[in-house]
Each structure stands twice: as structure tokens, then as C-alpha cells.
Design a protein around this motif. Structure first.
Motif, mmCIF file in Angstrom:
data_model
loop_
_atom_site.group_PDB
_atom_site.id
_atom_site.type_symbol
_atom_site.label_atom_id
_atom_site.label_comp_id
_atom_site.label_asym_id
_atom_site.label_seq_id
_atom_site.Cartn_x
_atom_site.Cartn_y
_atom_site.Cartn_z
ATOM 1 N N ILE A 29 0.865 -1.177 0.000
ATOM 2 C CA ILE A 29 0.000 0.000 0.000
ATOM 3 C C ILE A 29 0.903 1.228 0.000
ATOM 4 O O ILE A 29 1.789 1.364 0.847
ATOM 5 N N VAL A 30 0.677 2.111 -0.978
ATOM 6 C CA VAL A 30 1.496 3.302 -1.143
ATOM 7 C C VAL A 30 0.635 4.539 -0.870
ATOM 8 O O VAL A 30 -0.395 4.728 -1.531
ATOM 9 N N PRO A 31 1.050 5.368 0.103
ATOM 10 C CA PRO A 31 0.294 6.612 0.325
ATOM 11 C C PRO A 31 0.543 7.587 -0.830
ATOM 12 O O PRO A 31 1.659 7.710 -1.320
ATOM 13 N N VAL A 32 -0.520 8.244 -1.279
ATOM 14 C CA VAL A 32 -0.430 9.163 -2.415
ATOM 15 C C VAL A 32 -1.110 10.474 -2.032
ATOM 16 O O VAL A 32 -2.183 10.469 -1.423
ATOM 17 N N THR A 33 -0.483 11.584 -2.398
ATOM 18 C CA THR A 33 -1.106 12.890 -2.235
ATOM 19 C C THR A 33 -1.392 13.442 -3.620
ATOM 20 O O THR A 33 -0.479 13.610 -4.426
ATOM 21 N N VAL A 34 -2.658 13.685 -3.903
ATOM 22 C CA VAL A 34 -3.063 14.241 -5.186
ATOM 23 C C VAL A 34 -3.042 15.760 -5.048
ATOM 24 O O VAL A 34 -3.671 16.316 -4.157
ATOM 25 N N LYS A 35 -2.284 16.410 -5.927
ATOM 26 C CA LYS A 35 -2.172 17.868 -5.894
ATOM 27 C C LYS A 35 -2.982 18.474 -7.033
ATOM 28 O O LYS A 35 -3.237 17.835 -8.037
#
Length: 174
Positions: A29-35
Motif C-alpha cells: 500500500i502506497v500513500p499518495v497525495t493528489v495535488k
């Protein structure tokens, strides 16, 4: 090497699960921040007779009468990208111009200003920050009141307006 492209529908934090097709028990599981694709940073400002506040949707509400032609509001923020950019607005106010300038480390302008018509503008080498301007284009400024949905994005294609990531960046005057 395989390339994975992830496009977020709205800014925020989420997780992406990557699983093996050979052994589904192997996964991470990879944390992702959508900008936001909107590279601008702005917020409340008041100067030269104009006042800007931020609406709940992230657009700018501008009111007042500029003190003179070519006077208004500005925000200076770190340049978030190099390469080609496009400035656009899906909502404008008659009597006000929107543009941006590229600045070096000493605050001096590099290249020409970025306007709504300079689609595909190349950010000059040495650009450290950008300055967004909202200024009166009227010889005798008149009272203004309206909303602006301004967007600066990478590339030459204009997309639907998206709220910038930073809408609490204090501005000043021109």
C-alpha cells in the motif's frame, strides 16, 4: 520497466494498493497525495482600493475601485514548475487584467509577462518565483465586484478550473 500513471479526480490524500497478478498475497500500500493542476498560490489581499477574499470553492472574490490604472493586487510565491505553462481563467471581471511574471532570486523580472493569450509560455531559466497580478486596465477605474477563477498549469492545454492547493497565501499591492 513498467510505467504507472495515476490521475486523481480531486486533491487530497489517499492510498494506492499494488498487488502481484502472479501471487495476489504479495501487495503493498502506497500513500499518495493528489495535488491540484492549478499551480497558483493566493489568498486574502487588500491594496490600492481593491480587496480579494477567497470563496469556499477556492476562487477569488474581488471588490473595490483601483486607485489608478495598472494598480491592484499581487501575490509572490515560489515557482513550482519549470517548462511550459498556460494561464487561463474560467471567470473574469471586466476592467481587471490578470497576468503573472517570472522573477529571479533578486526579484527582477525574467522574460515577458505571462498573459491569458500567452498559451505555452516557457518559464525562463533562473526563475525562482512567480508574481500573480490582478490590476485595473481602465484609464479611470470603476467599482468592481466579482469572482475570478484563475489557473496556471503545466503544458499548453487548458483544463477545467481547479482550486489551487494554497489559498491562504497573503497578497499585497502593485
Amino acid at each position: 520497466m513498467t510505467t504507472i500513471t495515476i490521475t486523481g479526480k480531486k486533491p487530497g490524500k489517499t492510498d494506492v494498493t499494488i498487488s502481484s497478478t502472479v501471487n495476489p498475497a504479495v501487495k503493498t500500500i502506497v500513500p499518495v497525495t493528489v495535488k491540484s493542476r492549478n499551480l497558483l498560490a493566493y489568498g486574502p489581499a487588500s491594496a490600492n482600493g481593491l480587496t480579494a477574499t477567497v470563496n469556499s470553492d477556492g476562487s477569488l472574490h474581488v471588490t473595490g475601485t483601483a486607485s489608478r490604472q495598472w494598480a491592484g493586487l499581487s501575490w509572490t510565491f515560489p515557482c513550482p514548475v519549470q517548462g511550459i505553462v498556460t494561464l487561463s481563467a474560467s471567470a473574469t471581471i471586466k476592467g481587471l487584467d490578470v497576468n503573472a511574471k517570472c522573477l529571479d532570486g533578486n526579484g527582477q523580472q525574467l522574460g515577458s509577462q505571462i498573459t491569458m493569450t500567452s498559451r505555452g509560455y516557457a518559464i525562463p531559466d533562473g526563475t525562482v518565483s512567480l508574481r500573480l497580478y490582478i490590476i485595473s486596465n481602465e484609464a479611470t477605474p470603476t467599482a468592481q465586484a466579482g469572482d475570478l477563477r484563475i489557473q496556471l498549469e503545466s503544458g499548453t492545454e487548458k483544463h477545467d478550473w481547479m482550486r489551487p492547493d494554497n489559498t491562504s497565501f497573503d497578497g499585497g499591492g502593485v
